[in-house]
Design a protein around this motif. Structure first.
Motif, PDB file in Angstrom:
ATOM      1  N   SER A 204       0.804  -1.225   0.000  1.00 20.89           N
ATOM      2  CA  SER A 204       0.000   0.000   0.000  1.00 20.89           C
ATOM      3  C   SER A 204       0.837   1.275   0.000  1.00 20.89           C
ATOM      4  O   SER A 204       0.299   2.365  -0.195  1.00 20.89           O
ATOM      5  N   SER A 206       4.097   2.494  -1.826  1.00 24.39           N
ATOM      6  CA  SER A 206       5.102   2.244  -2.853  1.00 24.39           C
ATOM      7  C   SER A 206       6.470   2.767  -2.435  1.00 24.39           C
ATOM      8  O   SER A 206       6.605   3.852  -1.874  1.00 24.39           O
ATOM      9  N   SER A 249      -4.778  -0.615  -5.565  1.00 18.06           N
ATOM     10  CA  SER A 249      -5.114   0.779  -5.876  1.00 18.06           C
ATOM     11  C   SER A 249      -6.595   0.998  -6.146  1.00 18.06           C
ATOM     12  O   SER A 249      -7.082   2.130  -6.086  1.00 18.06           O
ATOM     13  N   ASP A 250      -7.343  -0.077  -6.457  1.00 20.94           N
ATOM     14  CA  ASP A 250      -8.755   0.118  -6.783  1.00 20.94           C
ATOM     15  C   ASP A 250      -9.691  -0.823  -6.010  1.00 20.94           C
ATOM     16  O   ASP A 250     -10.872  -0.948  -6.336  1.00 20.94           O
TER      17      ASP A 250
END
Length: 290
Positions: A204, A206, A249-250
């Motif tokens: 989560s 980077s 990310s989604d």
């Protein structure tokens, strides 16, 4: 300009370090086990008279913590140890405490609640002195065990992340002391089954490297990047730089997270690891106690 590396030493301890009481579960099974190995590294020049200050902010049992470490430090041979039970933001500005931090050779944070350390110490004059000395003083050591290790990073696991699946919004990340910027640290890593939690944290966020510290195990980090594994257990490094597929990310709230090609490194005593390059090497170094 290149990155300015810290000159001090950082010791990240996974908790339950050996205090000379034969309570380390893996000790009878690991022929490389060395009594008190981690605590013996608290001073850089191996001087028994170097000043060690233990900050017990994280603990709700400061008296018991003090008694335990006084006994352990006595076995090591340390003769110059103090304890600071800083329990408020006001106390973190106390001139006496500030002077003691300035004069110490080693600062050690005990275990307990890492968010409590961050709330009380982070941003205080004491934190500023610790960070400044860590960056500039090659004889200065900052150590932390359990919660005291977790708070060393810029991004810190506050709580959560203990489900069997990686559930989005379950993990809570907050700010730590920031002595190490590109790693997220977790402790009691093997015994409490925290692989998923740390993996979730680095997936989560980077660019972060996960450091999972087993009990009675530590990473001694020099110049912010050269790490040496100490103790009887294992350090797990989780590298998310090569991820090929993930839905992090989604993903919607409550849904599980998947990931492909997460890399893992397993370190044991005498492993050397470069945090910048993620290169591991092993040297079978014998100590005078073996």
């Amino acid at each position: 300009m290149g990155i300015t590396l810290p000159k001090g030493r950082l010791i990240l301890i996974g908790g339950a370090e050996d205090k000379g009481e034969n309570l380390v579960p893996i000790a009878p099974h690991n022929k490389q086990f060395v009594h008190l190995e981690i605590l013996k590294e608290l001073v850089s020049e191996k001087s028994m008279d170097d000043r060690i200050e233990v900050i017990t902010t994280a603990s709700s049992f400061a008296v018991e913590v003090r008694a335990s470490y006084e006994k352990a430090f006595g076995k090591v041979g340390y003769t110059n140890v103090g304890f600071m039970d800083i329990q408020s933001i006001t106390e973190a500005k106390n001139e006496e405490y500030l002077e003691r931090v300035n004069k110490a050779d080693t600062i050690m944070f005990s275990g307990g609640d890492q968010f409590k350390i961050a709330t009380i110490i982070s941003g205080s004059p004491i934190a500023e002195v610790i960070c400044k000395r860590y960056k500039n003083d090659p004889t200065f050591t900052v150590a932390g065990t359990s919660a005291g290790a977790m708070v060393m990073s810029k991004l810190m696991i506050q709580s959560g992340g203990t489900n069997e699946a990686l559930i989005d919004y379950d993990l809570r990340i907050s700010s730590g002391l920031g002595l190490i910027e590109d790693c997220i640290i977790d402790t009691h890593f093997i015994s409490r089954g925290r692989f998923g939690r740390l993996a979730h944290a680095v997936i989560s966020n980077s660019g972060q490297l996960g450091i999972g510290l087993g009990e009675d195990t530590a990473l001694l980090i020099r110049k912010g990047r050269k790490a040496q594994c100490l103790g009887s257990g294992m350090v797990v490094i989780i590298d998310s730089r090569y991820i090929e597929q993930t839905n992090v990310s989604d993903v919607e709230k409550g849904d599980p997270i998947y990931v492909d090609n997460l890399r893992v490194h397993l370190l044991v005593r005498n492993c050397q690891f470069n945090i910048r390059t993620c290169k591991l090497s092993y040297t079978n170094i014998k100590t005078e106690n073996e």
